[in-house]
Enzyme design. Structure first.
Site, short mmCIF file in Angstrom:
data_model
loop_
_atom_site.label_atom_id
_atom_site.label_comp_id
_atom_site.label_asym_id
_atom_site.label_seq_id
_atom_site.Cartn_x
_atom_site.Cartn_y
_atom_site.Cartn_z
N HIS A 1 0.84 -1.20 0.00
CA HIS A 1 0.00 0.00 0.00
C HIS A 1 0.88 1.26 0.00
CE1 HIS A 1 -3.72 2.27 1.22
NE2 HIS A 1 -2.80 3.11 1.65
N GLU A 2 1.78 1.35 0.98
CA GLU A 2 2.61 2.56 1.09
C GLU A 2 3.55 2.67 -0.11
OE1 GLU A 2 1.54 4.63 3.10
OE2 GLU A 2 0.39 3.33 4.43
N HIS B 1 1.79 4.46 -2.84
CA HIS B 1 1.87 5.93 -2.66
C HIS B 1 3.25 6.42 -3.10
CE1 HIS B 1 -1.91 6.67 -0.64
NE2 HIS B 1 -1.66 5.86 0.36
N GLU C 1 -4.72 7.62 -3.25
CA GLU C 1 -5.19 6.37 -2.65
C GLU C 1 -5.46 5.31 -3.72
OE1 GLU C 1 -4.83 6.32 0.46
OE2 GLU C 1 -5.86 4.51 1.09
#
Ligand code: ZN
Length: 498
Positions: A259-260, A263, A293
């Site tokens: 997820h990170e 980003h 997101e």
């Protein structure tokens, strides 16, 4: 104008680095001095961004037809976005800015204690003050003729987003998601999470390997530990992501790093990484929170929870996390897609997550418009959890006190999470139609094709388009609930034999 904008960005990015340090490295007793440093930088950055000279320079640039003739050119985009930022920053009276900062800082503490005690009555007067102040802020910002106060607040997170627009996508999605979740829940009742003990050092080796493989550039970024995972840093050449590990759940750490990394790959792919002149200007910044997101959730959900990904990743466990080496691909695929309607948003699975967001969107919209009194919030919250998720909320700690956002004054923020899921599904579907062998590439651990596609269509565009326009340009269609529904039904109906 650009020189001054860059200076404001230097101040903001310095604050961002100090915040990263606070969450990862700073000894506990450094906190008081650090908060003074951050307050000073915030004040200087605000001064720089609201300096009347910026207004004068903007007026000169706007009157120069040649400069802004092509609305998608770099100068025109820069002028448009600097104007937007300047107007928002100068519309709130200084006294309201200060009162908001004071009230939300106290409300945050009161929220933490009220949640601890599961005592909404304690938080209620604080939330009332926050809502009142945010409504005043909305009035200062203003909203469109067909709009409502919520729009003015959402604009700070998601330019161009309106409650009406969000409802248009959420309303048809909600009953279909609720039905899917209920059908799965009826079937999955006895499924339990997989427990394999993997020491944090091994998990770190695994997540670093995966992050690098999907495209996080460690020569322009770091991965460290913090209580709550986040992505920060200063600009595309210095991106800081963090994670945390649970010894008995390797999927949590791995998916949070994917997820990170999503980003971070966005930040590393912005136009400033190719052209240093753009660093600190609007062209070197993300479109919006929802588009940011969409990038994190695309890597976490569309890739990280897919069978293709685990076909490649499972064999990597043999050397990197031997305790998990014996798990089969299907076993892991089921485990990372376990569905269980529950009370807590941040622990929710992919099938039920968006229902949590819809509850929050409907309630914050009603709070700001005055249709819902703060005193009636717990009842309205619990009624929706019953209706959408079939759950009886046992207490306010697991109900309307669970999230920090409203105590911070972040009203208009929640929908960006679900919009991110919707954009992710629509982008991924388009990427797959452009690259029919995408799943085969992922099975081989080849992520470069997908990364290059995202870079060309999303990252390299900077702030050229608004989120809705970008979606139209990239996928040829307006944002729709259908790609996400196709993704979820395509995965969960066979998985749960429905
Ligand atoms: Zn995120």
């Amino acid at each position: 104008l650009i020189r001054r904008t860059r200076e404001a960005h230097l101040l903001e990015s310095s604050a961002s680095l100090l915040s990263w340090d606070q969450e990862t490295m700073m000894p506990p007793r450094g906190v008081e001095h650090r908060s003074r440093q951050l307050a000073l930088l915030a004040r200087l950055a605000h001064q720089a961004a609201t300096d009347p000279v910026i207004g004068e320079l903007l007026a000169v640039c706007e009157s120069d037809r040649e400069l802004t003739a092509d609305p998608l050119s770099i100068p025109a985009v820069s002028v448009r976005e600097i104007r937007r930022h300047y107007d928002r920053a100068t519309r709130l009276p200084a006294a309201l800015v200060e009162e908001l900062a004071q009230v939300t800082s106290l409300a945050r503490q009161e929220w933490a204690e009220a949640r601890q005690a599961s005592d909404f009555a304690r938080f209620r007067p604080w939330l009332e003050r926050v809502v009142t102040l945010k409504r005043r802020a909305a009035e200062c910002y203003g909203w469109g003729a067909q709009g409502e106060p919520w729009d003015a607040l959402a604009e700070g997170f998601e330019p161009g987003c309106t409650a009406r627009g969000v409802a248009e996508v959420f309303t048809p999605l909600r009953p279909r998601l609720a039905e899917l979740a209920a059908r799965i829940a009826a079937k999955a009742g006895a499924d339990r999470p997989l427990t394999v003990i993997v020491p944090p050092e091994q998990q770190m080796a695994l997540v670093r390997f995966v992050a690098e493989r999907i495209g996080f550039d460690f020569t322009r970024g770091r991965l460290d530990l913090s209580t709550h995972p986040f992505c920060g840093g200063t600009h595309g050449h210095d991106v800081r992501i963090t994670t945390r590990f649970h010894e008995s759940n390797i999927f949590d750490g791995l998916l949070s790093v994917m997820h990170e990394s999503g980003h971070a790959i966005y930040e590393q792919g912005l136009p400033g990484s190719e052209d240093e002149e753009l660093i600190g200007t609007p062209m070197d910044a993300a479109v919006s929170l929802a588009i940011h997101e969409s990038q994190s959730r695309l890597w976490e959900n569309q890739v990280g929870r897919s069978r293709a990904f685990w076909t490649w990743c499972q064999p990597q466990l043999r050397s990197l996390a031997p305790a998990a080496a014996g798990l089969g691909v299907e076993q892991v695929y089921r485990a990372v897609n376990l569905v269980k309607p529950d009370f807590i948003r941040v622990e929710a699975d992919e099938a039920t997550y968006n229902l949590h967001i819809m509850v929050r969107f409907e309630l914050e919209r009603a709070l700001v418009s005055g249709d819902l009194a703060v005193a009636d919030l717990p009842g309205a919250w619990n009624a929706r959890y019953k209706e959408y998720l079939g759950l009886t909320v046992p207490d306010d700690a697991r109900g309307c006190l669970q999230d920090i956002h409203w105590s911070l004054g972040s009203i208009g923020y929640f929908p960006t999470y679900t919009l991110g899921n919707l954009y992710a599904a629509q982008f991924f579907e388009k990427a797959r139609s452009d690259m029919p062998d995408l799943d085969a590439q992922i099975e081989e651990g080849q992520f470069g094709g997908l990364r290059a596609w995202l870079r060309r269509h999303v990252h390299a565009q900077g702030k050229r388009y608004r989120a809705a326009e970008l979606c139209q340009v990239v996928t040829g269609r307006a944002l729709s609930p259908e790609p996400l529904l196709r993704h979820l039904e395509g995965k969960f109906l066979p998985l749960y034999d429905l």
